[in-house]
Design an enzyme around this catalytic site. Structure first.
Site, PDB file in Angstrom:
ATOM      1  N   ASP A   1      -2.928   1.185   7.888  1.00  0.00           N
ATOM      2  CA  ASP A   1      -1.677   1.801   7.742  1.00  0.00           C
ATOM      3  C   ASP A   1      -0.639   1.525   8.606  1.00  0.00           C
ATOM      4  OD1 ASP A   1      -3.163   3.260   5.693  1.00  0.00           O
ATOM      5  OD2 ASP A   1      -4.000   4.890   6.755  1.00  0.00           O
TER       6      ASP A   1
ATOM      7  N   ASN B   1       0.875  -1.194   0.090  1.00  0.00           N
ATOM      8  CA  ASN B   1       0.027  -0.005  -0.099  1.00  0.00           C
ATOM      9  C   ASN B   1       0.924   1.308  -0.010  1.00  0.00           C
ATOM     10  OD1 ASN B   1      -2.630   1.622   0.089  1.00  0.00           O
ATOM     11  ND2 ASN B   1      -2.071   1.862   2.274  1.00  0.00           N
TER      12      ASN B   1
ATOM     13  N   SER C   1       4.900   7.146   2.120  1.00  0.00           N
ATOM     14  CA  SER C   1       5.432   5.694   2.634  1.00  0.00           C
ATOM     15  C   SER C   1       4.642   4.568   1.837  1.00  0.00           C
ATOM     16  CB  SER C   1       4.974   5.378   4.215  1.00  0.00           C
ATOM     17  OG  SER C   1       5.419   6.499   4.919  1.00  0.00           O
TER      18      SER C   1
END
Ligand code: GRF
Length: 220
Positions: A152, A114, A143
């Site tokens: 996340d 991701n 990131s």
């Protein structure tokens, strides 16, 4: 499949919106030496421009409309079925705005990446640019991480940072962060397809060694 090549790692990209990251990945994977192939693009929004980008690149698409699913579990089950049909080696979330259930995430553990517009672990969740400005931060960035059950929160593979200027707005930050995203995601996907990065029990392994901290691309 690219001409006269051995089978390449199969990539499925999931997106929800305009798909600028998808576009960067399409362009990167078109390079003759890229060690992976985007075999499908999936989307949860029927009208997303990402679908148009995929179609223009002759990449098969599928849509699982989340508004037609009775529950998160039902949506994930439909998505899982579609992914199993494509049997990807890696799933790349590129602006895919759905929270995935823990079962789904576990099924693709170590094979799902991701991109998140902040220097994780700072600013998980939404509205990162606004929150960075409100906090008065001088550095911001992007990131790329392995997806785990924690939103996340999976181990970060690489980051790229930008400076925050006094006159920045959420929009200007978003623009510069996205420029970094488009550079960084193809690099990390290449590493993954080359077998250089793995999700280990205690973090990210790069070339067989545990990364002490995320790889960094610093803005000039
Ligand atoms: C990116 O900024 C990404 O960090 C976030 O969603 C945005 C997607 O943009 N998760 P795009 O659809 O790739 O243009």
């Amino acid at each position: 499949m690219k001409a006269d090549a051995a089978p390449l790692p199969k990539i499925v990209v999931l997106a929800s919106g305009s798909g600028t990251n998808l576009q960067a990945l399409i362009e990167a994977t078109r390079e003759r030496d890229f060690p992976g192939e985007i075999i499908a693009v999936g989307c949860n929004r029927p009208g997303a421009f990402a679908l148009e980008r995929a179609a223009q690149a002759n990449i098969p698409t599928f849509v699982i409309d989340h508004t037609k699913s009775d529950s998160r579990e039902a949506f994930d089950a439909s998505l899982m079925a579609e992914l199993h049909r494509h049997n990807p080696d890696v799933i790349v979330l590129a602006g895919f705005m759905r929270i995935l259930t823990p079962d789904f995430v576990r099924a693709f553990r170590g094979r799902m990446l991701n991109i998140h517009p902040s220097l994780l672990p700072a600013y998980t969740g939404l509205n990162t640019h606004k929150r960075v400005l409100e906090a008065g931060d001088k550095v911001h960035g992007v990131s790329i991480h392995f997806v785990t059950e924690e939103l996340d929160g999976g181990p970060v593979i690489a980051q790229s940072e930008i400076r925050v200027n006094d006159d920045d707005t959420p929009e200007s930050l978003a623009e510069r962060v996205q420029q970094q995203e488009h550079l960084l995601y193809p690099i990390v996907l290449r590493w993954f397809c080359e077998g250089r990065i793995q999700l280990a029990a205690d973090g990210v392994q790069f070339d067989g060694s545990l990364l002490p901290s995320p790889m960094r691309l610093a803005d000039s």
